[in-house]
Design an enzyme around this catalytic site. Structure first.
Site, PDB file in Angstrom:
ATOM      1  N   ARG A 142       0.821  -1.216   0.000  1.00 21.15           N
ATOM      2  CA  ARG A 142       0.000   0.000   0.000  1.00 21.15           C
ATOM      3  C   ARG A 142       0.858   1.270   0.000  1.00 21.15           C
ATOM      4  NH1 ARG A 142      -2.999  -0.777   5.262  1.00 21.15           N
ATOM      5  NH2 ARG A 142      -0.999  -1.800   5.739  1.00 21.15           N
ATOM      6  N   ARG A 143       2.081   1.149  -0.484  1.00 24.70           N
ATOM      7  CA  ARG A 143       3.029   2.269  -0.543  1.00 24.70           C
ATOM      8  C   ARG A 143       3.439   2.750   0.852  1.00 24.70           C
ATOM      9  NH1 ARG A 143       3.080   0.371  -4.875  1.00 24.70           N
ATOM     10  NH2 ARG A 143       3.234   1.428  -6.883  1.00 24.70           N
TER      11      ARG A 143
END
Length: 212
Positions: free
Chosen positions: A189-190
């Site tokens: 999710r970065r």
């Protein structure tokens, strides 16, 4: 090509404070060993960023040829653009792009030229063709053709025959003395994990987590 749609998630694992060594060089050794064991191509390759006296940055890939508690070592032509930049502005940065492991190591610090004795010790370990190439190439100078470069190499090869190839006076090495060393591990999710080591004057390294 819809480049803006190229993406993937980073799922190989995270990095936690308890995973880190107190000394960044020890943690770098661990990550370098894992890069080698993973059979990454050219695990010792690193991007060297310099800037000239006017502030114009430039980058290129060089090979790490040694490291210890004092810093990271590489060798080059001392009349090259990178060497001229360093003479004007010794502040540099290194990036180890171990992409398949979803890792980066970023070093910021100061480049110091190695002694001629140190350069000679390393130069003697290079393959003979690499020694000759150091003489044949005036790195960064304009060439009229590939043929010109080949002729320069053959001329140098003929000049030294089977004898010892001397160390060029325009060839040597640098040590990048780190002021910060950042370890970056990709996260899902970065939400990447980033830790930076900062060197305190005459003191230990401090470690801080950075926001991705």
């Amino acid at each position: 090509m819809e480049i803006d749609q190229w993406r993937r998630d980073y799922l190989r694992g995270g990095l936690r404070r308890e995973d880190l060594n107190a000394d960044p060089m020890e943690h770098f050794t661990q990550w370098l060993r894992e890069a080698v064991e993973s059979e990454l191509p050219d695990p010792s390759s690193m991007c060297l960023a310099t800037a000239d006296a006017g502030g114009q940055p430039s980058q290129r890939i060089v090979l790490l040829k040694g490291y210890d508690e004092r810093g990271f070592v590489f060798y080059t032509n001392l009349e090259s653009r990178k060497a001229r930049d360093i003479a004007a502005n010794p502040k540099v940065s290194l990036l180890f792009p171990w992409q398949s492991l979803e890792r980066q190591v970023i070093v910021c610090g100061r480049a110091e030229q190695l002694s001629r004795e140190d350069a000679l010790i390393y130069f003697r370990t290079r393959p003979r063709d690499s020694q000759l190439a150091a003489w044949a190439s005036r790195q960064g100078e304009v060439l009229s053709s590939r043929d010109q470069l080949e002729k320069q190499f053959e001329a140098i090869k003929s000049q030294y025959g089977e004898g010892e190839v001397p160390l060029p006076d325009f060839w040597g090495g640098y040590r990048v003395v780190p002021e910060t060393v950042e370890f970056w591990q990709g996260g899902s999710r970065r939400l990447h994990d980033r830790f930076v080591y900062r060197r305190e004057e005459s003191g230990p390294w401090t470690i801080e987590r950075l926001s991705p």
